[in-house]
Design a protein around this motif. Structure first.
Motif, PDB file in Angstrom:
ATOM      1  N   VAL A  80       0.881  -1.531  -0.044  1.00  0.00           N
ATOM      2  CA  VAL A  80      -0.168  -0.382   0.563  1.00  0.00           C
ATOM      3  C   VAL A  80       0.799   0.938  -0.113  1.00  0.00           C
ATOM      4  O   VAL A  80       1.761   1.620   0.999  1.00  0.00           O
ATOM      5  N   ALA A  81       0.366   2.643  -0.773  1.00  0.00           N
ATOM      6  CA  ALA A  81       1.479   2.993  -1.477  1.00  0.00           C
ATOM      7  C   ALA A  81       0.496   4.301  -0.212  1.00  0.00           C
ATOM      8  O   ALA A  81      -0.903   4.358  -0.405  1.00  0.00           O
ATOM      9  N   PRO A  82       1.499   5.525   0.167  1.00  0.00           N
ATOM     10  CA  PRO A  82       0.912   6.634   0.866  1.00  0.00           C
ATOM     11  C   PRO A  82       0.013   7.247   0.056  1.00  0.00           C
ATOM     12  O   PRO A  82      -1.217   8.225   0.878  1.00  0.00           O
ATOM     13  N   ASP A  83      -0.073   6.940  -0.891  1.00  0.00           N
ATOM     14  CA  ASP A  83      -1.269   7.814  -2.012  1.00  0.00           C
ATOM     15  C   ASP A  83      -3.247   7.333  -2.019  1.00  0.00           C
ATOM     16  O   ASP A  83      -3.312   7.593  -2.466  1.00  0.00           O
ATOM     17  N   GLY A  84      -2.500   6.038  -1.386  1.00  0.00           N
ATOM     18  CA  GLY A  84      -3.928   4.875  -1.311  1.00  0.00           C
ATOM     19  C   GLY A  84      -3.789   4.489  -2.321  1.00  0.00           C
ATOM     20  O   GLY A  84      -4.786   3.128  -1.639  1.00  0.00           O
ATOM     21  N   MET A  85      -2.844   3.673  -2.970  1.00  0.00           N
ATOM     22  CA  MET A  85      -3.184   2.759  -4.426  1.00  0.00           C
ATOM     23  C   MET A  85      -2.351   1.560  -3.955  1.00  0.00           C
ATOM     24  O   MET A  85      -1.211   1.026  -2.919  1.00  0.00           O
ATOM     25  N   ALA A  86      -3.533   0.310  -3.461  1.00  0.00           N
ATOM     26  CA  ALA A  86      -2.492  -0.542  -3.189  1.00  0.00           C
ATOM     27  C   ALA A  86      -3.094  -1.961  -4.219  1.00  0.00           C
ATOM     28  O   ALA A  86      -3.539  -1.525  -5.544  1.00  0.00           O
ATOM     29  N   ILE A  87      -1.867  -2.781  -4.352  1.00  0.00           N
ATOM     30  CA  ILE A  87      -1.057  -3.454  -4.881  1.00  0.00           C
ATOM     31  C   ILE A  87      -1.554  -5.167  -4.704  1.00  0.00           C
ATOM     32  O   ILE A  87      -0.346  -4.943  -3.399  1.00  0.00           O
ATOM     33  N   ALA A  88      -1.827  -6.543  -4.626  1.00  0.00           N
ATOM     34  CA  ALA A  88      -2.036  -7.327  -4.492  1.00  0.00           C
ATOM     35  C   ALA A  88      -1.817  -8.247  -5.097  1.00  0.00           C
ATOM     36  O   ALA A  88      -2.045  -8.679  -6.519  1.00  0.00           O
ATOM     37  N   VAL A  89      -1.310  -9.354  -4.864  1.00  0.00           N
ATOM     38  CA  VAL A  89      -0.401 -10.384  -6.274  1.00  0.00           C
ATOM     39  C   VAL A  89      -0.842 -11.558  -5.516  1.00  0.00           C
ATOM     40  O   VAL A  89      -1.012 -11.630  -4.151  1.00  0.00           O
ATOM     41  N   GLY A  90      -0.924 -12.967  -6.397  1.00  0.00           N
ATOM     42  CA  GLY A  90      -0.871 -14.240  -5.805  1.00  0.00           C
ATOM     43  C   GLY A  90      -0.266 -15.016  -6.984  1.00  0.00           C
ATOM     44  O   GLY A  90       0.006 -14.615  -7.382  1.00  0.00           O
ATOM     45  N   LEU A  91      -1.192 -16.051  -6.680  1.00  0.00           N
ATOM     46  CA  LEU A  91      -0.694 -17.286  -7.994  1.00  0.00           C
ATOM     47  C   LEU A  91      -1.246 -17.848  -9.630  1.00  0.00           C
ATOM     48  O   LEU A  91      -2.399 -16.526  -9.328  1.00  0.00           O
ATOM     49  N   ASP A  92      -1.039 -17.700  -9.595  1.00  0.00           N
ATOM     50  CA  ASP A  92      -0.658 -17.869 -11.637  1.00  0.00           C
ATOM     51  C   ASP A  92      -0.295 -16.438 -11.705  1.00  0.00           C
ATOM     52  O   ASP A  92      -1.753 -15.880 -12.970  1.00  0.00           O
ATOM     53  N   SER A 110      -6.516  -1.753  -6.770  1.00  0.00           N
ATOM     54  CA  SER A 110      -6.822  -0.874  -5.652  1.00  0.00           C
ATOM     55  C   SER A 110      -6.655   0.552  -5.714  1.00  0.00           C
ATOM     56  O   SER A 110      -5.138   1.481  -4.687  1.00  0.00           O
ATOM     57  N   GLN A 111      -7.180   1.842  -6.253  1.00  0.00           N
ATOM     58  CA  GLN A 111      -6.797   3.227  -5.040  1.00  0.00           C
ATOM     59  C   GLN A 111      -7.938   3.108  -4.224  1.00  0.00           C
ATOM     60  O   GLN A 111      -9.213   3.529  -4.376  1.00  0.00           O
ATOM     61  N   GLY A 116     -13.328   7.856   0.809  1.00  0.00           N
ATOM     62  CA  GLY A 116     -13.797   6.496   1.521  1.00  0.00           C
ATOM     63  C   GLY A 116     -14.331   5.925   0.666  1.00  0.00           C
ATOM     64  O   GLY A 116     -14.397   4.591   0.645  1.00  0.00           O
ATOM     65  N   SER A 117     -14.467   5.852  -0.635  1.00  0.00           N
ATOM     66  CA  SER A 117     -14.095   4.856  -1.768  1.00  0.00           C
ATOM     67  C   SER A 117     -13.491   4.209  -2.386  1.00  0.00           C
ATOM     68  O   SER A 117     -11.940   4.679  -1.803  1.00  0.00           O
ATOM     69  N   VAL A 118     -13.120   2.994  -2.668  1.00  0.00           N
ATOM     70  CA  VAL A 118     -12.511   2.441  -3.306  1.00  0.00           C
ATOM     71  C   VAL A 118     -12.539   2.242  -4.458  1.00  0.00           C
ATOM     72  O   VAL A 118     -13.242   2.177  -5.635  1.00  0.00           O
TER      73      VAL A 118
END
Length: 102
Positions: free
Chosen positions: A76-88, A94-95, A100-102
């Protein structure tokens, strides 16, 4: 899932109930968590587990994800950008907006 918290540098641990209470699938394992300095955070795991906080982890809410997704880590970056990684090659981002919205 089990989540623990410490307030004494790891000498003792206690259940981190705000996080586990927000988990819809109590058997899912947590695999990653990140909280930015501004209090925005994400926790991820197996079975589509994705939770968000806006208050440094005092309260959490579940984000709807397909149970077939397996997240391994998140940033999660300070500006609210989030990156999730996983399998395959799974990547979700998301921002978090000021309203309060995503």
């Amino acid at each position: 899932g089990v989540a623990l918290t410490t307030s004494d540098g790891g000498e003792t641990f206690a259940p981190y109930t705000p996080l586990t209470q927000a988990m819809k699938n109590k058997n899912a394992s947590l695999t990653g968590m990140a909280i930015a300095d501004n209090g925005i955070g994400i926790a991820v795991g197996e079975a589509g587990l994705m939770l968000m906080t806006r208050d440094s982890g005092n309260t959490w809410r579940s984000l709807a994800m397909a149970e077939s997704l397996f997240f391994q880590d998140v940033a999660v970056a300070p500006d609210g950008m989030a990156i999730a990684v996983g399998l395959d090659g799974l990547i979700r981002y998301s921002q978090f907006l000021p309203d309060g919205s995503v």
